[in-house]
Design a protein around this motif. Structure first.
Motif, PDB file in Angstrom:
ATOM      1  N   ALA A   1      42.354  19.931  49.648  1.00 18.67           N
ATOM      2  CA  ALA A   1      44.009  20.304  49.619  1.00 18.67           C
ATOM      3  C   ALA A   1      44.733  20.627  47.467  1.00 18.67           C
ATOM      4  CB  ALA A   1      45.184  20.256  50.446  1.00 18.67           C
TER       5      ALA A   1
ATOM      6  N   THR B   1      42.887  22.396  45.712  1.00 14.75           N
ATOM      7  CA  THR B   1      43.138  24.332  45.971  1.00 14.75           C
ATOM      8  C   THR B   1      44.353  24.366  45.194  1.00 14.75           C
ATOM      9  OG1 THR B   1      43.473  23.475  48.314  1.00 14.75           O
ATOM     10  CG2 THR B   1      41.479  24.440  47.580  1.00 14.75           C
TER      11      THR B   1
ATOM     12  N   PRO C   1      44.109  27.612  42.564  1.00 16.55           N
ATOM     13  CA  PRO C   1      43.456  28.588  43.810  1.00 16.55           C
ATOM     14  C   PRO C   1      42.098  28.779  43.554  1.00 16.55           C
ATOM     15  CG  PRO C   1      45.802  28.689  42.511  1.00 16.55           C
ATOM     16  CD  PRO C   1      44.695  28.357  41.561  1.00 16.55           C
ATOM     17  N   ARG C   2      41.455  28.833  42.863  1.00 14.53           N
ATOM     18  CA  ARG C   2      40.349  29.801  42.575  1.00 14.53           C
ATOM     19  C   ARG C   2      39.459  29.299  42.969  1.00 14.53           C
ATOM     20  NH1 ARG C   2      40.825  32.907  36.171  1.00 14.53           N
ATOM     21  NH2 ARG C   2      41.962  34.504  37.213  1.00 14.53           N
ATOM     22  N   SER C   3      39.334  27.510  43.491  1.00 18.52           N
ATOM     23  CA  SER C   3      38.845  26.831  43.818  1.00 18.52           C
ATOM     24  C   SER C   3      38.258  27.031  45.206  1.00 18.52           C
ATOM     25  CB  SER C   3      38.521  25.417  43.355  1.00 18.52           C
ATOM     26  OG  SER C   3      39.534  24.568  44.288  1.00 18.52           O
ATOM     27  N   ARG C   4      38.991  27.750  45.906  1.00 20.72           N
ATOM     28  CA  ARG C   4      38.993  27.551  47.559  1.00 20.72           C
ATOM     29  C   ARG C   4      38.413  27.610  48.319  1.00 20.72           C
ATOM     30  NH1 ARG C   4      42.377  31.575  45.608  1.00 20.72           N
ATOM     31  NH2 ARG C   4      42.189  33.633  46.183  1.00 20.72           N
ATOM     32  N   SER C   5      37.459  28.986  47.709  1.00 22.29           N
ATOM     33  CA  SER C   5      36.244  28.920  48.421  1.00 22.29           C
ATOM     34  C   SER C   5      35.058  28.619  48.376  1.00 22.29           C
ATOM     35  CB  SER C   5      36.053  31.037  48.568  1.00 22.29           C
ATOM     36  OG  SER C   5      35.818  30.963  46.600  1.00 22.29           O
TER      37      SER C   5
ATOM     38  N   TYR D   1      30.533  30.395  46.789  1.00 26.04           N
ATOM     39  CA  TYR D   1      31.489  31.031  46.630  1.00 26.04           C
ATOM     40  C   TYR D   1      31.539  32.046  47.506  1.00 26.04           C
ATOM     41  CZ  TYR D   1      32.744  28.228  42.236  1.00 26.04           C
ATOM     42  OH  TYR D   1      33.396  26.717  41.340  1.00 26.04           O
TER      43      TYR D   1
END
Length: 300
Positions: free
Chosen positions: A280, A283, A287-291, A235
């Motif tokens: 997309a 995420t 949203p916590r998966s975006r990185s 992450y």
């Protein structure tokens, strides 16, 4: 338990494990059990899954399944814990690094800068070192190292000085007090990013995360069978760099060695030429998966 943690890159990561129904697998970061349940669904009656988690809260998420074995331990002890259970080699290892949603949402654990909570950040609540001890007890030079190395802050010495000045008046005991202490050196336009990196640095130091990752990567080469797969979701750049270099070269510098005849000695066949990232849709849903970045290799 989805309320505990939403698994990231679930289908992509388990697909890269290429689960053998009769195989033996390890989930290094059990958490809410999402990845483990998906692996179990691909295993047959003779398969086995060993799931590690140093946070005893996670045990409550264990499935009632004879093929499943919960190991209450930091994954840095991978090889020893498996040998204790009569397991010498496995067919695949999966690690979803970082902090579970449970830890961020349980404000009393002190992982988040939103709200007020004790400066704790211990994933293993029986461990000695807490964030409060780092913030109040480390000399300025050591604080600068932690903030620079683990948070990659641009001016870690300034942040360390802010903390030292504040703690001279009174110990910093809560997350809100820490946020207030560093306010003079917090960039206004990037406050969330700055605080995220500050809290990341303290969390990594408290839990010895980078040392544990190095240890488990090195052990993976001894634990995996030839052809066995290592699948890692990271992450932040510190984790991803270690994983990428290790898969490529078997060391953390990324330098590939050659044997006497000039043949490149590589430990893994790389299965992900580029890191796999969430869609997309994922995420937007989480949203916590975006990185997140997913890398995998098969042991040569």
């Amino acid at each position: 338990m989805s309320e505990y943690h939403t698994p990231v890159l679930l289908e992509e990561s388990v697909a890269l494990l290429a689960v053998d129904p009769a195989g033996t697998y390890v989930d290094l970061t059990f958490g809410g059990g999402g990845h483990s349940r998906r692996i179990l669904s691909a295993l047959g009656p003779g398969g086995r899954l060993y799931a590690f988690d140093q946070d005893r809260d996670a045990r409550a998420n264990s499935p009632d399944d004879a093929r499943f074995h919960f190991v209450e331990s930091n994954f840095r002890f991978l090889r020893g814990a498996l040998r204790l259970r009569g397991v010498e080699q496995v067919d695949g290892i999966l690690a979803d690094l970082g902090v579970s949603s449970h830890h961020f949402d349980a404000l009393e654990r002190g992982f988040s800068f939103r709200g007020e909570a004790p400066l704790d950040m211990r994933m293993n609540q029986r461990a000695r070192l807490s964030a409060a001890e780092v913030v109040n007890g480390y000399p300025s030079g050591e604080l600068t190292r932690v903030l620079g190395d683990w948070g990659e802050l641009e001016t870690p010495w300034k942040v360390a000085n802010c903390i030292v000045r504040a703690r001279e008046k009174a110990p910093l005991e809560t997350t809100a007090q820490l946020v207030e202490a560093v306010r003079p050196c917090t960039p206004r336009k990037e406050e969330a990013k700055f605080l995220t990196r500050l809290f990341q640095a303290l969390r990594i130091e408290v839990n010895g995360e980078m040392e544990a990752l190095r240890m488990v990567l090195e052990q993976s080469l001894r634990v995996l069978r030839p052809g066995g797969r290592l699948v890692v979701i990271s992450y932040h750049s510190l984790e991803d760099r270690l994983v990428k270099n290790f898969l490529r070269s078997g060391n953390f510098s990324g330098r590939v060695e050659s044997d006497f005849f000039g043949r490149r000695e590589v430990p893994f066949e790389i299965l992900t030429r580029k890191a796999v990232v969430p869609s997309a849709e994922e995420t937007a849903r989480n949203p916590r998966s975006r990185s997140a970045k997913l890398r995998a290799g098969a042991k040569c």
